[in-house]
Design a protein around this motif. Structure first.
Motif, PDB file in Angstrom:
ATOM      1  N   ASP A  99      49.846  34.842  98.418  1.00 39.33           N
ATOM      2  CA  ASP A  99      49.853  36.040  99.405  1.00 39.33           C
ATOM      3  C   ASP A  99      49.841  35.494 100.791  1.00 39.33           C
ATOM      4  O   ASP A  99      51.562  34.570 100.756  1.00 39.33           O
ATOM      5  N   ALA A 100      49.296  35.308 101.931  1.00 37.63           N
ATOM      6  CA  ALA A 100      50.569  34.938 103.149  1.00 37.63           C
ATOM      7  C   ALA A 100      50.076  33.419 102.980  1.00 37.63           C
ATOM      8  O   ALA A 100      51.438  32.534 103.681  1.00 37.63           O
ATOM      9  N   GLU A 101      49.529  32.804 102.283  1.00 35.12           N
ATOM     10  CA  GLU A 101      49.633  30.938 102.098  1.00 35.12           C
ATOM     11  C   GLU A 101      50.300  31.163 100.713  1.00 35.12           C
ATOM     12  O   GLU A 101      50.255  29.228 100.479  1.00 35.12           O
ATOM     13  N   GLY A 102      50.848  31.747  99.949  1.00 41.07           N
ATOM     14  CA  GLY A 102      51.969  30.896  99.417  1.00 41.07           C
ATOM     15  C   GLY A 102      50.844  31.737  97.817  1.00 41.07           C
ATOM     16  O   GLY A 102      50.453  32.709  97.382  1.00 41.07           O
ATOM     17  N   LEU A 103      51.175  30.419  96.616  1.00 42.61           N
ATOM     18  CA  LEU A 103      50.882  31.232  95.214  1.00 42.61           C
ATOM     19  C   LEU A 103      49.197  31.810  95.147  1.00 42.61           C
ATOM     20  O   LEU A 103      48.374  30.730  95.491  1.00 42.61           O
ATOM     21  N   VAL A 104      48.843  33.009  94.819  1.00 41.75           N
ATOM     22  CA  VAL A 104      47.608  33.146  94.696  1.00 41.75           C
ATOM     23  C   VAL A 104      47.205  33.000  92.689  1.00 41.75           C
ATOM     24  O   VAL A 104      46.650  32.353  92.230  1.00 41.75           O
ATOM     25  N   LYS A 105      48.630  33.344  91.914  1.00 38.44           N
ATOM     26  CA  LYS A 105      48.246  32.932  90.407  1.00 38.44           C
ATOM     27  C   LYS A 105      49.670  33.742  90.159  1.00 38.44           C
ATOM     28  O   LYS A 105      50.584  34.223  90.557  1.00 38.44           O
ATOM     29  N   GLN A 106      49.394  33.521  88.944  1.00 40.47           N
ATOM     30  CA  GLN A 106      50.994  32.967  88.192  1.00 40.47           C
ATOM     31  C   GLN A 106      50.839  33.698  86.696  1.00 40.47           C
ATOM     32  O   GLN A 106      49.630  33.799  85.976  1.00 40.47           O
ATOM     33  N   VAL A 107      50.843  35.082  86.033  1.00 45.10           N
ATOM     34  CA  VAL A 107      51.161  35.239  84.970  1.00 45.10           C
ATOM     35  C   VAL A 107      51.966  35.385  84.524  1.00 45.10           C
ATOM     36  O   VAL A 107      53.281  35.407  84.927  1.00 45.10           O
ATOM     37  N   SER A 108      52.008  34.794  82.751  1.00 44.50           N
ATOM     38  CA  SER A 108      53.219  34.278  82.335  1.00 44.50           C
ATOM     39  C   SER A 108      53.428  34.671  81.247  1.00 44.50           C
ATOM     40  O   SER A 108      52.050  34.483  80.023  1.00 44.50           O
ATOM     41  N   ILE A 109      54.484  34.863  80.111  1.00 46.66           N
ATOM     42  CA  ILE A 109      54.861  34.433  78.881  1.00 46.66           C
ATOM     43  C   ILE A 109      55.293  33.228  78.299  1.00 46.66           C
ATOM     44  O   ILE A 109      56.472  32.961  78.823  1.00 46.66           O
ATOM     45  N   ASP A 110      54.387  32.542  77.884  1.00 41.41           N
ATOM     46  CA  ASP A 110      55.590  31.388  77.832  1.00 41.41           C
ATOM     47  C   ASP A 110      56.521  31.240  76.632  1.00 41.41           C
ATOM     48  O   ASP A 110      57.520  29.440  76.800  1.00 41.41           O
ATOM     49  N   HIS A 111      56.606  31.516  75.817  1.00 42.03           N
ATOM     50  CA  HIS A 111      57.935  31.505  75.140  1.00 42.03           C
ATOM     51  C   HIS A 111      58.461  32.794  74.499  1.00 42.03           C
ATOM     52  O   HIS A 111      57.450  33.938  74.028  1.00 42.03           O
TER      53      HIS A 111
END
Length: 259
Positions: free
Chosen positions: A192-204
């Motif tokens: 959002d305007a302030e930066g990171l809200v959420k990170q979603v990932s596949i680790d490997h």
């Protein structure tokens, strides 16, 4: 409110292509189409949500079906007992998404606003909109190719998707990193305007499964640093192109049947 459905339908209509280098949004769209089912898909999954008070686990069944001019998604809670039987239905059309929720505790169907797709799904770090984006289902006309990179030694391609301000899921832009081999999103950054809200990932790469040329993630992790929460999504079973009754995606009967 115009939504992403026109882009989704275009992706599902594309033929499956052999793996090729990804150098544009058009290349990416063709890549993602390789994993799309011809008519339907059913996933059995678990979500393990962790916060300062501990962890809780949800068991869900998620069914997707091509309804010609719409895409239908039905999410049924299987456990825990106090949530079992709750069902969420979304029908994604050319102009807007229509959403319905059935709660067994009140035995009623409620039509809910489009903004609910950006709300946390039953107390986890995932919203339905997050899951849609992570599957590579978005309006490709609103995406900007952002370059190439590497993930565990594998080639990747990045796109940035700007979110329509009229639709407020809690973030303004999303950067998606795709694995060129599997055509899956392996990392998604929501800002959002302030930066990171959420990170979603596949680790490997070991968290990716493959059958008959289609790939899917077995394990996805979502972290919300501002909330101090984390949710791990585990996909236990996947079935492609099974016969599903249309009444599963009918707003009047979706809560009465299962596949």
């Amino acid at each position: 409110m115009k939504r992403f459905a026109s882009g989704l339908l275009a992706v599902l209509a594309l033929p499956a292509l052999a793996s090729e280098p990804i150098g544009s949004v058009a290349d990416l769209r063709s890549c993602v189409a390789r994993n799309a089912p011809e008519k339907s898909m059913v996933q059995t999954l678990r979500m393990i949500a962790t916060d300062a008070e501990g962890a809780k686990q949800l068991s869900l069944r998620m069914s997707h079906m091509d309804l010609q001019r719409e895409l239908g998604t039905r999410v049924e809670a299987l456990a825990p007992p106090d949530l079992a039987g709750a069902v969420f239905l979304m029908r994604m059309g050319q102009i807007e998404d229509l959403m319905y929720l059935y709660l067994p505790s009140i035995q009623r169907i409620r039509q809910v606003s489009g903004a609910m797709s950006g709300e946390p799904l039953w107390g986890t770090d995932f919203s339905y909109e997050d899951l849609k984006l992570f599957r590579g289902l978005f309006d490709y006309q609103q995406a900007e190719f952002a370059g190439s990179g590497r993930w565990h030694g594998r080639r990747t391609a990045e796109v940035k998707v700007q979110i329509d301000p009229a639709f407020d899921p809690g973030y303004r832009s999303v950067v998606l990193r795709f694995d060129a081999q599997s055509c899956l999103v392996v990392d998604a950054r929501f800002d959002d305007a302030e930066g990171l809200v959420k990170q979603v990932s596949i680790d490997h790469p070991d968290d990716i499964a493959q059958r008959d040329g289609r790939y899917w993630a077995k394990r996805i992790r979502a972290v919300s640093p501002r909330e101090g929460t984390e949710t791990t999504l585990l996909i236990d079973e996947v079935a492609f192109d099974v016969d599903l009754p249309l009444r599963m995606f009918n707003p009047r009967s979706f809560h009465l049947v299962s596949e």
